[in-house]
Scaffold this active site. Structure first.
Site, mmCIF file in Angstrom:
data_model
loop_
_atom_site.group_PDB
_atom_site.id
_atom_site.type_symbol
_atom_site.label_atom_id
_atom_site.label_comp_id
_atom_site.label_asym_id
_atom_site.label_seq_id
_atom_site.Cartn_x
_atom_site.Cartn_y
_atom_site.Cartn_z
ATOM 1 C CB CYS A 96 9.042 38.399 41.785
ATOM 2 S SG CYS A 96 9.352 39.658 43.037
ATOM 3 C CE LYS A 135 11.157 39.098 33.410
ATOM 4 N NZ LYS A 135 11.955 38.771 34.603
ATOM 5 N N GLY A 208 18.051 39.405 31.559
ATOM 6 C CA GLY A 208 19.068 39.365 32.606
ATOM 7 C C GLY A 208 20.407 39.914 32.146
#
Length: 329
Positions: A96, A135, A208
């Site tokens: 993030c 992630k 993505g």
């Protein structure tokens, strides 16, 4: 089905989107896809309203909790608390790019500190009854992904992580907003595919810019273990999820229709309202259900205008279907 198999297709953790109502809705469309919570910070789990942050409907399984943090002891404590809720996986956010995340030294900025990530996941693994995953991005700012990413995977894997989801973009922490970071940094699918070849023993999912099951299947055919889809699964859920069990997981039964999904949601909505909830808390996630179909605008407009009103209930949803039919006529 083992969770590694469920991870063949997953719906990304998305702030303000993948709450428990969204996940229940998505589960009606796919029995097998792995669903993720919004990111929850370790301090929030420790000090906040745990039932609100961590509670979920058993129908959501398989479901993974994504945690944010960079303090191994805090993350371990959060994992121990979350264990009582029965998640199928615990995931650490190393992707993030928001300012708030950077200031707390977690999220994508941790790509610059792989040894700290390794300490974090080691503590989480020691505290967790379920698999701990990561992630991440392919790098941040001026890092060279072709050098940084393999070193990151090797370091964190040595701490015990065997499953990673890689967002195939850098995060540009200086100069781009979180929204811009989802689109502007160029995608490098080739690098992520190369990581799978170089780290064949790891379970690697790619994330993505993937918007369809056909694209997902292309990545799987190229050797990736899993594909994670984000905004497309939220904005056009029927296009991504209704056929997922058949296309990706080989399920024999015919997919539900979008109309059937509305019917499947009505008992859940009624229970939510009976417990003091508001209709829009659920239906805001359903606005894109008919995207691309005749009358979709009527459905979206009616729910957007009416679901916030006092007294809005399941009949409001049925009237939205009527509005869709009228709009399509």
């Amino acid at each position: 089905m083992k969770i590694q198999q469920n991870a063949k297709l997953s719906v990304a953790p998305m702030m303000d989107w993948t709450d428990r109502h969204c996940r229940y809705f998505h589960r009606q469309m796919s029995a097998h896809a792995l669903l993720y919570t919004e990111m929850v910070t370790a301090p929030a789990v420790i000090h906040g309203d745990r039932d609100r942050l961590l509670g979920f409907d058993p129908a959501e399984h398989p479901v993974a909790l994504q945690l944010g943090g960079s303090d191994p002891a805090e993350l371990a404590q959060a994992v121990r608390i979350a264990a009582d809720y029965g998640y199928d996986e615990i995931n650490l956010n190393v992707g993030c790019p928001s300012d708030r995340v950077q200031s707390g030294c977690f999220g994508a900025v941790l790509m610059e500190r792989p040894k700290l990530v390794a300490e974090c996941v080691a503590a989480m693994i020691a505290a967790s009854p379920v698999e701990v995953t990561v992630k991440c991005r392919i790098g941040v700012d001026d890092q060279r992904p072709e050098a940084v990413l393999p070193a990151f995977l090797e370091t964190v894997a040595q701490a015990g992580v065997t499953r990673f989801t890689i967002h195939a973009r850098k995060a540009w922490l200086k100069g781009l907003s979180p929204k811009e970071n989802r689109d502007i940094p160029p995608l490098d699918y080739g690098l992520v595919h190369a990581m799978k070849r170089d780290f064949a023993h790891l379970h690697l999912s790619i994330n993505g810019g993937i918007t369809s099951l056909a694209e997902a299947q292309t990545h799987l055919d190229a050797g990736m273990d899993g594909v994670m889809i984000g905004r497309a699964a939220y904005q056009t859920p029927a296009a991504v999820l209704l056929a997922a069990d058949h296309v990706i997981f080989g399920a024999a039964r015919a997919p539900h229709t979008a109309h059937e999904i509305v019917m499947r949601m009505l008992p859940y909505i009624a229970d939510h309202l009976a417990g003091g909830g508001r209709l829009h808390q659920v239906t805001r996630h359903m606005l894109g259900l008919f995207a691309g179909q005749p009358g979709a605008r009527g459905w979206r407009r009616y729910l957007s205008e009416q679901a916030h009103r006092d007294g809005a209930d399941t009949q409001t949803v049925m009237r939205a279907l009527d509005a869709m039919r009228m709009s399509a006529a």
